[in-house]
Design an enzyme around this catalytic site. Sequence first.
Site, PDB file in Angstrom:
ATOM      1  N   GLU A   1      -1.437 -73.770  26.851  1.00  0.00           N
ATOM      2  CA  GLU A   1      -2.130 -75.047  26.791  1.00  0.00           C
ATOM      3  C   GLU A   1      -1.198 -76.197  27.165  1.00  0.00           C
ATOM      4  OE1 GLU A   1      -5.089 -76.609  23.485  1.00  0.00           O
ATOM      5  OE2 GLU A   1      -3.008 -76.726  22.794  1.00  0.00           O
TER       6      GLU A   1
ATOM      7  N   TRP B   1     -16.250 -78.484  11.719  1.00  0.00           N
ATOM      8  CA  TRP B   1     -15.824 -78.789  13.097  1.00  0.00           C
ATOM      9  C   TRP B   1     -16.362 -80.150  13.511  1.00  0.00           C
ATOM     10  CZ3 TRP B   1     -12.010 -76.007  14.629  1.00  0.00           C
ATOM     11  CH2 TRP B   1     -11.556 -76.082  15.956  1.00  0.00           C
TER      12      TRP B   1
ATOM     13  N   ASP C   1     -15.772 -86.203  21.273  1.00  0.00           N
ATOM     14  CA  ASP C   1     -15.257 -86.160  22.643  1.00  0.00           C
ATOM     15  C   ASP C   1     -14.825 -84.755  23.021  1.00  0.00           C
ATOM     16  OD1 ASP C   1     -13.021 -86.105  20.934  1.00  0.00           O
ATOM     17  OD2 ASP C   1     -11.761 -87.106  22.395  1.00  0.00           O
TER      18      ASP C   1
ATOM     19  N   GLU D   1     -12.444 -83.107  20.859  1.00  0.00           N
ATOM     20  CA  GLU D   1     -13.005 -82.798  19.537  1.00  0.00           C
ATOM     21  C   GLU D   1     -12.348 -83.596  18.419  1.00  0.00           C
ATOM     22  OE1 GLU D   1     -14.488 -78.319  20.155  1.00  0.00           O
ATOM     23  OE2 GLU D   1     -12.324 -78.444  19.808  1.00  0.00           O
ATOM     24  N   GLU D   2     -11.993 -84.836  18.715  1.00  0.00           N
ATOM     25  CA  GLU D   2     -11.266 -85.638  17.737  1.00  0.00           C
ATOM     26  C   GLU D   2     -11.968 -86.956  17.382  1.00  0.00           C
ATOM     27  OE1 GLU D   2      -6.831 -84.118  19.208  1.00  0.00           O
ATOM     28  OE2 GLU D   2      -7.505 -86.154  19.638  1.00  0.00           O
TER      29      GLU D   2
END
Length: 545
Positions: free
Chosen positions: A499, A187, A243, A246-247
Site C-alpha cells: 500500500e 465501519w 470518503d 473511509e475517514e
Amino acid sequence: MRLLSTLLPATCALALVVDPTAGHSIDSVALSSIRRSSVFSRVSSFSWLRKQSPILISLPDAAQDSDFASWLSLQSVRSFEGILANIGPDGANVAGQNVSPGVVVASPSHDHPNYFYHWVRDGAITMRALVDEYEKSGNASVKELIDAYVDNVRSTQWTSNPSGQFGRGGLGEPKFEVDGKPFVGTWGRPQRDGPALRAITLILYARTLQHRGASIDSLRYLYDLIKPDLEYVSKFWASPGFDLWEEQQGLHFFTAMVQFKALLLGQEIASNFSDEGAARWYHIQANGLKQFLLSFWDEERGYLIETLASPRSGLDAALLLGAIHGGSETVFPIHSDMIITTLQALVADMRARYPINEQDSYDSNSFPTAVGIGRYPEDVYSGGDLGNSELGNPWFLCTATVAHTLYGLVEHLALSNSGLIISNLTADFYLPFISPTPVMEPHYCDFSATAIWSRSAAMLGFMPGSRETEQVISNIFDYADGFLKIVKKHADAEGNMSEQFDRQTGFMRGARQLTWSSESVLGAINMRKRAVEAIEKRRAYFQRF
C-alpha cells in the site's frame, strides 16, 4: 502564485496575448479548462513551421533508459498478474481461502492491517481494468472473471447489511466478507461512491459486449444490475457519506465525480433499453451534480478541495482519482486547468512533507522533479504499523495517479491543434517546463496593467509547433516518467507493491500486494502508451510542413 509578469522565455514573436474576457465564464473555465482562443484558427499558413522544425518534439527516447523501458514492459504484465492473483476463487494469493468467484480481495494481508475483504469501490475499479483488457484483447479467460464478478454483484446487491437492505440504503455498504457475507463490524458507512463505480464498470462492460456483437436484448441482465445502482446514485448524491479513504463524513469531490459519470452513462444506457423515464431522471440529476461540482473549487486557496466544510487543507490525491475515474469533457477533464493546478499544489506539499523526498526541486535543467505522493497532507495512517501510527507515508497508488494525470495532459496537448495557452492559474505549473533560449535575451511580458485580471483568464498563448509548446509537451512527459520511476524504485524485484512506502527509508509497508496499487500502476502505464501514440501522431502531422 507566479504571475505572468515574471520572467518568461524568449521567442516572444510566437507569444500571443489572449483576451482574458473572451468566452471565459466561470462555468466554462471550471468545466472544460480554458476555452481555446480562435486566434490560432486564423493561421492560414504553416510555412513558418519550416523554420521552426528543428524544435518540434521528438519522443523521449526510451532507449536512452533501457532499464526503465524494460521495467515498463515487464511491470505492465506483472501489475495485471497482481490483479488476477487477488481475484477469487483461484487467484494465486487467495486460492483455498473460501473466496467466492468474482470477489476482488483488496490485499492478501490478514493482519496489521487486515484487508482480506471485498470493497465495492476497489472491486469496481479493478474490474474496469479487466473490462478495458477484454475490450482490447477479447481474452476469454478475462471475460470469465468479469462474468463471475457480475454474478457476485447480483448476490451482494440483495445481501442485507448494516447499511440497510436492497432498495433501503443497503447499496451504500462499503465492503463484504470474501465469501459474500455482510461485514457487520463497526465501519465508516455509508460510502456512496461504490454504486456509482460499479454502475460505470457494468455499463462499460455492456458497451464492450455490444461492440463485440451482443444484441441489446441479450444484455438486459446487466441493465437489471445497473439500474439499482443508478437509482441509488440519483437519489443520494446530495447526501453525506464517508470518503474513499473511509475517514471523513461529508460531501466529497471524488464521490461526486464518479456519481456524475455514472449518471451520464446511465441516461444513455437507459435510453438504449427504452427506459426513457429513467433516462430523463438521470439527466436531471446529472445537471444538478454538474452545478454542485463547482462548489469544490476554492478560489482563495487556488485549488480544488476534496471535502466540503472540512478542517483539512483540502488537498488530496482523491481529487486526481476523481478526474481519472469520473472526469468527462464537460466536467473537470483530466487535463483541465483546475485539475492541473491542484496537482501542482499537491506535489508541492508532498515534496516538503516526506524526508525521502528531500532533493532539489528542480533537476540539472531546472525542470521539476517527481516525488513520492501520499494521500493528503494531514494523513497519519502508517499502514497498520502499531509502533508508528502517527505518521503517514507516500502511497504507490497516489504516486502512480500523478503520473497518470500528467500523461493524460500530455495526450491532450499532443492531440490539440490550438497550441499552448497558459493562464495565471496554471503559470506556476507550465512556466518551469520552458527554458530560456540561449540565443535571445529573456523578455519581460508584463500583464499587470491589464484592466481585467483573473487567475483563470487565458493570458498567454504559444503557437502549435513553437519551441515553447513542443518543449512543454516533451518535458511534462519526462516529468510524468519520474513518478513511475519512483514506483519502480520502491517496488520489489518481482513488481509487487504494498500500500505504502516508508517516508524515511522507502521500504514497503502497509497491506502487501495491494490490488489497487497494481491497478493504478497498470492504468498509468496504459495512459503513457496513449500519450506516446498522441506524440507520434503530432510529430507525423507537423512533418508534413
